[in-house]
Design an enzyme around this catalytic site. Sequence first.
Site, PDB file in Angstrom:
ATOM      1  N   ASP A  91       0.221  11.199  -5.539  1.00  0.00           N
ATOM      2  CA  ASP A  91       0.194  12.135  -4.427  1.00  0.00           C
ATOM      3  C   ASP A  91       1.233  11.646  -3.412  1.00  0.00           C
ATOM      4  O   ASP A  91       1.703  10.509  -3.499  1.00  0.00           O
ATOM      5  CB  ASP A  91      -1.210  12.152  -3.816  1.00  0.00           C
ATOM      6  CG  ASP A  91      -1.271  12.915  -2.519  1.00  0.00           C
ATOM      7  OD1 ASP A  91      -0.895  14.095  -2.507  1.00  0.00           O
ATOM      8  OD2 ASP A  91      -1.679  12.311  -1.506  1.00  0.00           O
TER       9      ASP A  91
ATOM     10  N   ASP B  56       1.600  12.882   0.583  1.00  0.00           N
ATOM     11  CA  ASP B  56       1.098  12.718   1.949  1.00  0.00           C
ATOM     12  C   ASP B  56      -0.219  11.957   1.956  1.00  0.00           C
ATOM     13  O   ASP B  56      -1.186  12.367   1.303  1.00  0.00           O
ATOM     14  CB  ASP B  56       0.896  14.084   2.611  1.00  0.00           C
ATOM     15  CG  ASP B  56       2.197  14.849   2.757  1.00  0.00           C
ATOM     16  OD1 ASP B  56       3.191  14.244   3.189  1.00  0.00           O
ATOM     17  OD2 ASP B  56       2.218  16.055   2.430  1.00  0.00           O
TER      18      ASP B  56
ATOM     19  N   ASP C  46      -5.068   9.775  -2.275  1.00  0.00           N
ATOM     20  CA  ASP C  46      -5.929   9.378  -1.153  1.00  0.00           C
ATOM     21  C   ASP C  46      -7.047  10.355  -0.873  1.00  0.00           C
ATOM     22  O   ASP C  46      -7.870  10.097   0.009  1.00  0.00           O
ATOM     23  CB  ASP C  46      -5.086   9.219   0.121  1.00  0.00           C
ATOM     24  CG  ASP C  46      -4.575  10.562   0.644  1.00  0.00           C
ATOM     25  OD1 ASP C  46      -3.914  11.282  -0.138  1.00  0.00           O
ATOM     26  OD2 ASP C  46      -4.841  10.895   1.810  1.00  0.00           O
TER      27      ASP C  46
END
Length: 226
Positions: A12, A14, A175
């Site tokens: 991922d 961001d 995240d």
Amino acid sequence: MSATPLRLVIFDVDGTLVDSQADILGAMRLAFEGEGLPVPTRSATLGVVGLSLDVLMPQLAPQSDAATLARLVQGYKDAYMTLRADKSSGVSSPFYPGARAVLDALHAQPDTLLGVATGKSRRGLDKLIEGHGLEDMFVTQQVADFHPSKPHPSMLMQALSDTGVAQADAVMVGDTSFDMDMAQAAGVTGIGVSWGYHGRVRLDAAHYMIDAFDALPPLLQTIWKG
């Protein structure tokens, strides 16, 4: 002796590789103010980072009609690119500690391929890659323009197809719960990171958790030896 199979590490962006929350929050504020709507709280905004804009915006503005939501999406995109144009990627979306060193180390391994699966648009990812000098880093790049929103497994299935890597030889590093649920749906090992926007508490679908980037390479060795 059989050759070592290709491995694929999908990141991922961001909240995982870079901390772009300042621009995310700023762009959301500008988009909502442009429509005369109450600006979502920081926690509400960061809680939906990773979803595609057309999916997350109704969650932040549930009372808005389709036309307003469409303007919010476009307003966010325009504001984000304007904010990014005002300063370099290193300032607006800095790497988390250790991220670039780990990317370089993994990229140097001949049997390891790197990819990204992000809720960003193609335009947004291109700007980030250019700003950080990552043009040759990721062999597969999956963006929101061409897929259903996370946690649908489409991005990961396309990444596997692009590279010819088996599910057992791929991991997803992210995240948010959307990343881990996507990994689970695609039959890929999910590695959660504790420094991002959802925190450890929401990553119960992760197979593994790490608290620092330098923990990733030894964890990958352990996973693939097993």
